[in-house]
Scaffold this motif. Structure first.
Motif, PDB file in Angstrom:
ATOM      1  N   ALA A 255      -2.712  -0.360  24.525  1.00  0.00           N
ATOM      2  CA  ALA A 255      -3.609  -1.800  24.783  1.00  0.00           C
ATOM      3  C   ALA A 255      -2.319  -3.294  24.382  1.00  0.00           C
ATOM      4  CB  ALA A 255      -4.383  -2.553  23.638  1.00  0.00           C
ATOM      5  N   ALA A 256      -2.336  -4.289  24.972  1.00  0.00           N
ATOM      6  CA  ALA A 256      -1.211  -5.130  25.312  1.00  0.00           C
ATOM      7  C   ALA A 256      -1.675  -5.852  24.609  1.00  0.00           C
ATOM      8  CB  ALA A 256      -0.785  -6.004  26.744  1.00  0.00           C
ATOM      9  N   VAL A 257      -0.278  -6.262  23.164  1.00  0.00           N
ATOM     10  CA  VAL A 257      -0.365  -7.107  22.731  1.00  0.00           C
ATOM     11  C   VAL A 257       1.041  -8.420  22.238  1.00  0.00           C
ATOM     12  CG1 VAL A 257      -1.083  -5.823  20.631  1.00  0.00           C
ATOM     13  CG2 VAL A 257       1.507  -5.306  20.624  1.00  0.00           C
ATOM     14  N   TYR A 258       0.969  -9.108  21.839  1.00  0.00           N
ATOM     15  CA  TYR A 258       1.704 -10.441  22.017  1.00  0.00           C
ATOM     16  C   TYR A 258       2.351 -11.125  20.668  1.00  0.00           C
ATOM     17  CZ  TYR A 258      -0.885  -9.707  26.240  1.00  0.00           C
ATOM     18  OH  TYR A 258      -0.960  -9.458  27.902  1.00  0.00           O
ATOM     19  N   LYS A 259       3.586 -11.592  21.580  1.00  0.00           N
ATOM     20  CA  LYS A 259       3.817 -12.801  20.685  1.00  0.00           C
ATOM     21  C   LYS A 259       4.559 -13.902  20.854  1.00  0.00           C
ATOM     22  CE  LYS A 259       5.960  -8.761  16.760  1.00  0.00           C
ATOM     23  NZ  LYS A 259       7.301  -8.425  16.602  1.00  0.00           N
ATOM     24  N   TYR A 260       4.439 -14.770  20.494  1.00  0.00           N
ATOM     25  CA  TYR A 260       4.156 -16.107  21.164  1.00  0.00           C
ATOM     26  C   TYR A 260       5.456 -17.207  20.012  1.00  0.00           C
ATOM     27  CZ  TYR A 260       0.434 -15.818  23.741  1.00  0.00           C
ATOM     28  OH  TYR A 260      -0.586 -14.718  24.675  1.00  0.00           O
ATOM     29  N   SER A 261       6.384 -18.227  20.743  1.00  0.00           N
ATOM     30  CA  SER A 261       6.864 -19.090  20.412  1.00  0.00           C
ATOM     31  C   SER A 261       6.576 -20.384  20.973  1.00  0.00           C
ATOM     32  CB  SER A 261       7.995 -18.735  20.178  1.00  0.00           C
ATOM     33  OG  SER A 261       9.332 -19.859  20.452  1.00  0.00           O
ATOM     34  N   GLU A 262       6.462 -21.133  20.518  1.00  0.00           N
ATOM     35  CA  GLU A 262       5.702 -22.381  20.879  1.00  0.00           C
ATOM     36  C   GLU A 262       4.820 -22.165  22.184  1.00  0.00           C
ATOM     37  OE1 GLU A 262       8.801 -25.181  21.015  1.00  0.00           O
ATOM     38  OE2 GLU A 262      10.086 -24.003  19.446  1.00  0.00           O
ATOM     39  N   SER A 263       3.773 -20.964  21.978  1.00  0.00           N
ATOM     40  CA  SER A 263       2.935 -21.492  23.378  1.00  0.00           C
ATOM     41  C   SER A 263       3.943 -20.295  24.051  1.00  0.00           C
ATOM     42  CB  SER A 263       2.183 -22.080  23.924  1.00  0.00           C
ATOM     43  OG  SER A 263       2.627 -23.115  24.536  1.00  0.00           O
ATOM     44  N   GLU A 264       4.547 -19.450  23.866  1.00  0.00           N
ATOM     45  CA  GLU A 264       5.217 -18.550  25.357  1.00  0.00           C
ATOM     46  C   GLU A 264       5.418 -17.233  25.035  1.00  0.00           C
ATOM     47  OE1 GLU A 264       8.781 -20.279  26.954  1.00  0.00           O
ATOM     48  OE2 GLU A 264       8.199 -22.800  26.876  1.00  0.00           O
ATOM     49  N   VAL A 265       4.870 -16.092  25.556  1.00  0.00           N
ATOM     50  CA  VAL A 265       5.603 -15.467  25.467  1.00  0.00           C
ATOM     51  C   VAL A 265       6.645 -15.132  25.834  1.00  0.00           C
ATOM     52  CG1 VAL A 265       4.637 -12.722  26.038  1.00  0.00           C
ATOM     53  CG2 VAL A 265       3.185 -14.663  26.334  1.00  0.00           C
ATOM     54  N   ILE A 266       7.078 -14.264  24.179  1.00  0.00           N
ATOM     55  CA  ILE A 266       9.019 -14.220  23.621  1.00  0.00           C
ATOM     56  C   ILE A 266       9.209 -12.646  23.755  1.00  0.00           C
ATOM     57  CG2 ILE A 266       9.031 -15.700  23.081  1.00  0.00           C
ATOM     58  CD1 ILE A 266       9.101 -14.384  20.061  1.00  0.00           C
ATOM     59  N   TRP A 267       7.495 -12.110  23.726  1.00  0.00           N
ATOM     60  CA  TRP A 267       7.656 -10.469  23.457  1.00  0.00           C
ATOM     61  C   TRP A 267       6.380  -9.830  23.839  1.00  0.00           C
ATOM     62  CZ3 TRP A 267       4.380  -6.705  20.721  1.00  0.00           C
ATOM     63  CH2 TRP A 267       5.338  -5.653  20.598  1.00  0.00           C
ATOM     64  N   LYS A 268       6.033  -8.937  24.621  1.00  0.00           N
ATOM     65  CA  LYS A 268       5.053  -8.155  25.170  1.00  0.00           C
ATOM     66  C   LYS A 268       4.835  -6.421  24.753  1.00  0.00           C
ATOM     67  CE  LYS A 268       1.936  -7.268  28.649  1.00  0.00           C
ATOM     68  NZ  LYS A 268       1.522  -7.610  30.024  1.00  0.00           N
ATOM     69  N   GLY A 269       4.097  -5.834  23.438  1.00  0.00           N
ATOM     70  CA  GLY A 269       4.540  -4.597  23.624  1.00  0.00           C
ATOM     71  C   GLY A 269       3.242  -3.694  24.017  1.00  0.00           C
TER      72      GLY A 269
END
Length: 75
Positions: free
Chosen positions: A47-61
């Protein structure tokens, strides 16, 4: 759905995403800012998982069913 056949269903709790099994047991605690459903990636369920900063994806794992990180992309 593909991920339901595998037995893991994405859930959202307190604005975080995790996964439960077919019996409703939490398998991966809600800890991700967003998560896609598990898919078969050549014999391994990921599964792809995400981290955001101010509604922008900054990291995808990419995680496996044990919540182990198996790959990542930084933006």
């Amino acid at each position: 759905d593909v991920y339901k056949r595998q037995g893991l269903v994405c859930i959202k709790k307190n604005d975080k995403y995790g996964f439960i099994d077919a019996k409703g047991n939490v398998v991966i605690e809600p800890q991700w800012e967003y998560a896609d459903d598990f898919v078969d990636a050549g014999g391994q369920w990921v599964a792809a998982v995400y981290k955001y900063s101010e509604s922008e994806v900054i990291w995808k794992g990419f995680i496996n069913e044990a919540n182990e990180l198996i790959g990542e992309i930084s933006y």
